[in-house]
Design an enzyme around this catalytic site. Structure first.
Site, PDB file in Angstrom:
ATOM      1  N   GLY A   1       0.839  -1.196   0.000  1.00  0.00           N
ATOM      2  CA  GLY A   1       0.000   0.000   0.000  1.00  0.00           C
ATOM      3  C   GLY A   1       0.872   1.243   0.000  1.00  0.00           C
ATOM      4  O   GLY A   1       1.872   1.296   0.711  1.00  0.00           O
TER       5      GLY A   1
ATOM      6  N   ALA B   1      15.229  11.130  -1.741  1.00  0.00           N
ATOM      7  CA  ALA B   1      16.418  11.110  -0.892  1.00  0.00           C
ATOM      8  C   ALA B   1      17.381  10.016  -1.327  1.00  0.00           C
ATOM      9  O   ALA B   1      18.601  10.206  -1.337  1.00  0.00           O
ATOM     10  CB  ALA B   1      16.013  10.930   0.575  1.00  0.00           C
TER      11      ALA B   1
ATOM     12  N   VAL C   1      17.702   8.790  -4.378  1.00  0.00           N
ATOM     13  CA  VAL C   1      18.304   9.216  -5.651  1.00  0.00           C
ATOM     14  C   VAL C   1      19.387  10.270  -5.420  1.00  0.00           C
ATOM     15  O   VAL C   1      20.504  10.175  -5.934  1.00  0.00           O
ATOM     16  CB  VAL C   1      17.213   9.772  -6.601  1.00  0.00           C
ATOM     17  CG1 VAL C   1      17.856  10.411  -7.842  1.00  0.00           C
ATOM     18  CG2 VAL C   1      16.241   8.677  -7.003  1.00  0.00           C
TER      19      VAL C   1
ATOM     20  N   ARG D   1       0.664  -5.449  -6.739  1.00  0.00           N
ATOM     21  CA  ARG D   1       0.792  -6.820  -6.253  1.00  0.00           C
ATOM     22  C   ARG D   1       1.607  -7.613  -7.274  1.00  0.00           C
ATOM     23  O   ARG D   1       1.534  -7.359  -8.471  1.00  0.00           O
ATOM     24  CB  ARG D   1      -0.581  -7.494  -6.146  1.00  0.00           C
ATOM     25  CG  ARG D   1      -1.450  -7.000  -5.028  1.00  0.00           C
ATOM     26  CD  ARG D   1      -2.800  -7.721  -5.091  1.00  0.00           C
ATOM     27  NE  ARG D   1      -2.598  -9.152  -5.111  1.00  0.00           N
ATOM     28  CZ  ARG D   1      -2.410  -9.897  -4.021  1.00  0.00           C
ATOM     29  NH1 ARG D   1      -2.416  -9.338  -2.829  1.00  0.00           N
ATOM     30  NH2 ARG D   1      -2.223 -11.199  -4.097  1.00  0.00           N
TER      31      ARG D   1
ATOM     32  N   ASP E   1       5.365  -4.474   5.987  1.00  0.00           N
ATOM     33  CA  ASP E   1       5.673  -5.802   6.489  1.00  0.00           C
ATOM     34  C   ASP E   1       5.787  -6.859   5.392  1.00  0.00           C
ATOM     35  O   ASP E   1       6.800  -7.559   5.265  1.00  0.00           O
ATOM     36  CB  ASP E   1       4.536  -6.159   7.454  1.00  0.00           C
ATOM     37  CG  ASP E   1       4.820  -7.387   8.238  1.00  0.00           C
ATOM     38  OD1 ASP E   1       4.003  -8.311   8.128  1.00  0.00           O
ATOM     39  OD2 ASP E   1       5.850  -7.438   8.933  1.00  0.00           O
TER      40      ASP E   1
ATOM     41  N   THR F   1       4.406   3.000   5.392  1.00  0.00           N
ATOM     42  CA  THR F   1       3.021   2.547   5.536  1.00  0.00           C
ATOM     43  C   THR F   1       2.333   3.483   6.504  1.00  0.00           C
ATOM     44  O   THR F   1       2.956   3.959   7.450  1.00  0.00           O
ATOM     45  CB  THR F   1       2.931   1.102   6.057  1.00  0.00           C
ATOM     46  OG1 THR F   1       1.600   0.879   6.557  1.00  0.00           O
ATOM     47  CG2 THR F   1       3.883   0.838   7.205  1.00  0.00           C
TER      48      THR F   1
ATOM     49  N   ASP G   1       0.143   2.645   8.550  1.00  0.00           N
ATOM     50  CA  ASP G   1      -0.356   1.909   9.710  1.00  0.00           C
ATOM     51  C   ASP G   1       0.561   1.935  10.927  1.00  0.00           C
ATOM     52  O   ASP G   1       0.139   1.621  12.034  1.00  0.00           O
ATOM     53  CB  ASP G   1      -0.628   0.444   9.316  1.00  0.00           C
ATOM     54  CG  ASP G   1      -1.808   0.310   8.373  1.00  0.00           C
ATOM     55  OD1 ASP G   1      -2.637   1.237   8.338  1.00  0.00           O
ATOM     56  OD2 ASP G   1      -1.901  -0.714   7.674  1.00  0.00           O
TER      57      ASP G   1
ATOM     58  N   ASP H   1       2.792  -0.064  11.852  1.00  0.00           N
ATOM     59  CA  ASP H   1       2.768  -1.371  12.522  1.00  0.00           C
ATOM     60  C   ASP H   1       4.030  -2.179  12.247  1.00  0.00           C
ATOM     61  O   ASP H   1       3.967  -3.366  11.946  1.00  0.00           O
ATOM     62  CB  ASP H   1       1.530  -2.152  12.077  1.00  0.00           C
ATOM     63  CG  ASP H   1       1.496  -2.359  10.562  1.00  0.00           C
ATOM     64  OD1 ASP H   1       2.273  -1.684   9.852  1.00  0.00           O
ATOM     65  OD2 ASP H   1       0.698  -3.194  10.105  1.00  0.00           O
TER      66      ASP H   1
ATOM     67  N   ARG I   1      -6.280  -2.292  10.301  1.00  0.00           N
ATOM     68  CA  ARG I   1      -6.969  -3.557  10.581  1.00  0.00           C
ATOM     69  C   ARG I   1      -6.334  -4.306  11.749  1.00  0.00           C
ATOM     70  O   ARG I   1      -7.030  -4.854  12.608  1.00  0.00           O
ATOM     71  CB  ARG I   1      -6.927  -4.433   9.318  1.00  0.00           C
ATOM     72  CG  ARG I   1      -7.782  -5.678   9.338  1.00  0.00           C
ATOM     73  CD  ARG I   1      -7.801  -6.316   7.946  1.00  0.00           C
ATOM     74  NE  ARG I   1      -8.295  -5.372   6.951  1.00  0.00           N
ATOM     75  CZ  ARG I   1      -9.598  -5.139   6.742  1.00  0.00           C
ATOM     76  NH1 ARG I   1     -10.515  -5.811   7.433  1.00  0.00           N
ATOM     77  NH2 ARG I   1      -9.978  -4.267   5.836  1.00  0.00           N
TER      78      ARG I   1
ATOM     79  N   GLU J   1     -10.613  -0.218  11.432  1.00  0.00           N
ATOM     80  CA  GLU J   1     -11.334  -1.100  10.498  1.00  0.00           C
ATOM     81  C   GLU J   1     -11.215  -2.561  10.914  1.00  0.00           C
ATOM     82  O   GLU J   1     -10.386  -2.926  11.735  1.00  0.00           O
ATOM     83  CB  GLU J   1     -10.805  -0.918   9.070  1.00  0.00           C
ATOM     84  CG  GLU J   1      -9.357  -1.284   8.921  1.00  0.00           C
ATOM     85  CD  GLU J   1      -8.818  -1.127   7.496  1.00  0.00           C
ATOM     86  OE1 GLU J   1      -9.604  -0.955   6.564  1.00  0.00           O
ATOM     87  OE2 GLU J   1      -7.585  -1.186   7.335  1.00  0.00           O
TER      88      GLU J   1
END
Lengths: 328, 328, 328, 328
Positions: free
Chosen positions: C15, C26, C28, C76, C107, C130, C132, C134, C176, C227
């Site tokens: 994502g 940075a 580059v 993906r 992750d 990300t 998140d 996490d 999530r 979520e």
């Protein structure tokens, strides 16, 4: 002039304004729609003189509708002010098989376009792009609405600190010759006083207003000042004068400066620029020339270029009356 | 000092910063939680001297977490600089049965608080609220993060117009004695050069950088300058010098000014202010005094007030190195 | 592995998050500084498999520091999950004389990178990007701070209408498996309750809190919900349950959705991304491999990749305590 | 009706919109200017029925011009739909010596006001405040411009992530019965397709457009959908249909929801609200009743209330044509 327009050049000129990219995009995409070639001219009239051209297709204007500034750049051109320069420009256009020119810019750029049209009978349509909103023949220029929001958001921030310290701020905004930005943003941020070139309040009136504002229990005051010498004083001199005559006020000055010209365009400006860009292309295809595209009564209409450049649109005096009434 | 804290006063002092309201809210709500009374002091130390107090309940701080400025107001207080003024302040606190004081502000306010604590043995905890981030004992002061975003967003707008006209802008930001704002916002907006009080580049280095920047094909340049005289020159003199020595540049100056102090606080600042406010109340309830609440290694910790006021936190030199490396 | 790194590839995967472009920039520019070639890989691992490469110079990353998303795109890649796919990727890298790979993502992308490193002994450094937050081994991932401000600004708007109508809003935010966004934005917007995957409040507790909130005179309430199924219910079922059990509330639901992933990065994220990008390049040049760059105690440090992918960073439980205390 | 208006009540009703506070402020300040008393009615018609009144002076509306929502609150009122309820409202107004009523709201609120005026011959002037812009007799309602910017900024963010992943997003915006928001914001964010209640494209047309968009090399697509069942499908069903019929697309849905109603009003909306508020007071003082204040051709004018409530203003079909042309 050829019977049919098959290749259109577009340039941006003068001070940039948010929404110019959206206008370019609309010009390019409208050309695609009508199966006409579109050529981008870089750095305004200087790019005409130098032949700094590049073909623009639908994909070349991806993701620019939301960008401030102009990706075609803008620049001063001393060369274009000379006959030789304009002749070079004309040759470059003819050599590139370009049939017509769309100029996005302000008053000065329109005059350049008009001269060029007269000298070479070259089809020209102009689009008003300037934050100052000082063009005849349109109630809104591209970038004006965005600049109002930029100014207002900055002054909202200044109000936070003004009110925390019970201060008086003089905030200088753009609009040397036209008070549109000062007047509308002034109402929008609830300014206690608005000083514009169109009206000579006199210093006494300003001092009176501020005295009344203090007496009414206000914990802070904002005076919006259109740039340039007002009442014979620049914004710092105005502030000095008030500080001397109203020692109860803790006075500060903020000059908003060039940030007013940038930023992502508002939805209003993006829609306006899109409408103007399409109309400019369609007008050329209908054989029109020497007109400015503008908004009157919410309709996109054409105004002869010589009318458009004749002085600016004039402020709405009723706005000034309303501001005085509700800024108490 | 009484055995138990039952009534806590809170005031904001010095230059306001976004998030001060969120800190007040946290103090008030934490007092509610611990069933301790909370008293708001208006206009900083001046309000202490004059006894300008008002009880604050949970509902009095509704809808202020998102507001810039401080609803308790801030003000200079000459009176509090005198022994008589501070005695009056003490009496007012005692008369109102107030047991402890929370001061939200910067360096100068902390010194006032420390003096007061020493003279009257009155429990004091301070919370660092200033956009300058120039306090020992915390990596972040309340308002710093918001100010960075405000500066960066303004310079993003300036970049739009700078790049459209291939101009060089000198942008003055706040931070007379500390380069934190200039350094971080400078990296954030990709400034070609950053001029801060902690480092004397010399004018030659500046000119060299700008020459290299031009040579590398950049179409615009931004130099961020922390306010105050740098390299013996203010921002306008710097610009003049560069314009004379690099005539290929079209130079402009923008002084961002007081808008940097206002605006809705960022999420970072709201969370930080909430944590600091709760910790201040809890520290007082644990019998602590003469400490500043701060963030170190992402933990909210206490620092003795005399350490906090000893010079500022120092910039991260590695940031300067990184900026030089990636602003090419 | 060759003795020296002379060509570095960079890709974004998973994502997207605001600040990824700043990190690429940075990388580059740091490569330019160290006179190492930099190659951009388009569409993440899929671009590795297909050899979708392009050299990136300093000017190719102009004006991207302020853009959301990733101009290298993300995608993906089922192919990269197969041995054949990864072999193809390896051959493409070798054929292009690329010596090392920088992966910007979360992750899942790190696990892909780790596998690739193990299989081919190919130098890999990863950068946590990300919203998140996490990831083990860093207190902040790139994009997290921006997402917090995006959520908070949206909920500030919802609060306007909630409070005008005395309504209760359930607002679903991303995260999530990790409550970081919900927890921090919840404090930032003064949410009455925050529901995160790390804590099982039980429905009774929620109903109790809302009853208390009503009783305390609040004119509106906001519940932030991470979520996913919480308490065995999605956000709409939660809202239904509350509406049935607290008929005095006028309940609404808002799912903020993908706007949380976009937008111009905050100053915090731009600075963080700049630091991470430089560190990633320097780590490779120092011969390091199989590490993630991260922020710990405000310092940029390396964490072995296998530690980084082991579960997420864990929420700060003290934030939850503070939220409960001051959201009364 | 008394000969002279000496006390004016003001209320907000229906869905709130950004700028309502600015309109209330203008009403209050204009009353002050004309030395007429102003009474705020809380919670719309319900407050009329219950006599929930409070006098409003110039200082009571400090610092609200920049706030979303309405500090007078809004609410549904079943009581006001009954004769008894309206009689109670009338008695409350008469008992409080109130001579006239200003209603800020939408279509439904205007009908309530008209009925009340007819039954009791009580002077009523209405101000159009709704984000939907679906009122006859004004080209712009208060809040519409702000909502456009809110939607556009959210979709700009979604575009970031859409383009990073080459996705197709269906974004649902407000406007169940009127496509103004969808149409204008759709042009503003460069949406590939706009689905509004006024036009039945048919599913085939949508699929065709998306196919063409893909073929033209676009890396992402946005479809703006006005809320409600369109083409017999809600936004999720639309997305499902497209995903099945265009498997090459990775489809996502985002429902923007109630954030569209909130936020600080734009400058346009603040100026509009200020003009409307002043005009409403002045109209009452001139003895006018049963009119709506509106903007036509940039002038503030009155429209008989029965005309204003007769269906909505109709979209500008030329905008749809332009959108189709330039979203290629």
């Amino acid at each position: 002039m050829k019977n049919q327009i098959q290749k259109i050049a577009v340039l941006t000129s003068g001070g940039d304004s948010p929404g110019m990219n959206a206008a370019i995009r609309a010009v390019v995409r409208a050309c695609c729609f009508y199966k006409v070639e579109c050529i981008g001219v870089f750095r305004g009239f200087q790019g005409l003189v130098e032949g700094d051209f590049e073909p623009l297709g639908a994909r070349d204007v991806n993701y620019i509708i939301n960008r401030g500034g102009t990706f075609l750049k803008s620049a001063r051109s001393d060369a274009f002010r000379t006959v030789e320069g304009r002749q070079s420009a004309y040759r470059n256009l003819v050599d590139a098989d370009i049939d017509a020119l769309i100029i996005i810019g302000g008053d000065g750029s329109f005059k350049g376009g008009m001269t060029f049209n007269q000298e070479f009978n070259f089809p020209v349509i102009t689009i008003p792009g300037t934050i100052d909103n000082d063009i005849n023949g349109t109630t809104h220029t591209i970038g004006f609405d965005t600049a109002l929001n930029t100014v207002m958001e900055a002054v909202d921030k200044i109000r936070d600190t003004a009110s925390s310290h019970k201060r008086l701020f003089f905030v200088e905004v753009m609009g040397r010759d036209a008070g549109h930005i000062a007047l509308n943003s002034g109402i929008g941020c609830g300014a206690e006083e608005i000083i514009i070139p169109e009206e000579n309040l006199g210093m006494e009136r300003l001092v009176e207003t501020l005295k009344k504002s203090k007496a009414s229990g206000k914990s802070s005051s904002i005076v919006i000042v259109a740039e340039g010498e007002k009442l014979g004083k620049n914004v710092f001199e105005l502030a000095d004068y008030v500080e001397k005559n109203l020692p109860e006020y803790d006075v500060r000055v903020s000059v908003l400066g060039h940030m007013q010209r940038g930023g992502a365009p508002s939805c209003f400006d993006r829609v306006l620029a899109s409408r103007f860009g399409v109309k400019a292309v369609e007008s050329l295809l209908e054989g029109k020339s020497n007109f400015m595209v503008g908004l009157i009564n919410d309709q996109v209409v054409l105004t002869p270029l010589d009318k458009a450049v004749k002085g600016n649109s004039g402020i709405d005096w009723d706005l000034l009356r309303i501001s005085d009434m509700i800024s108490i």
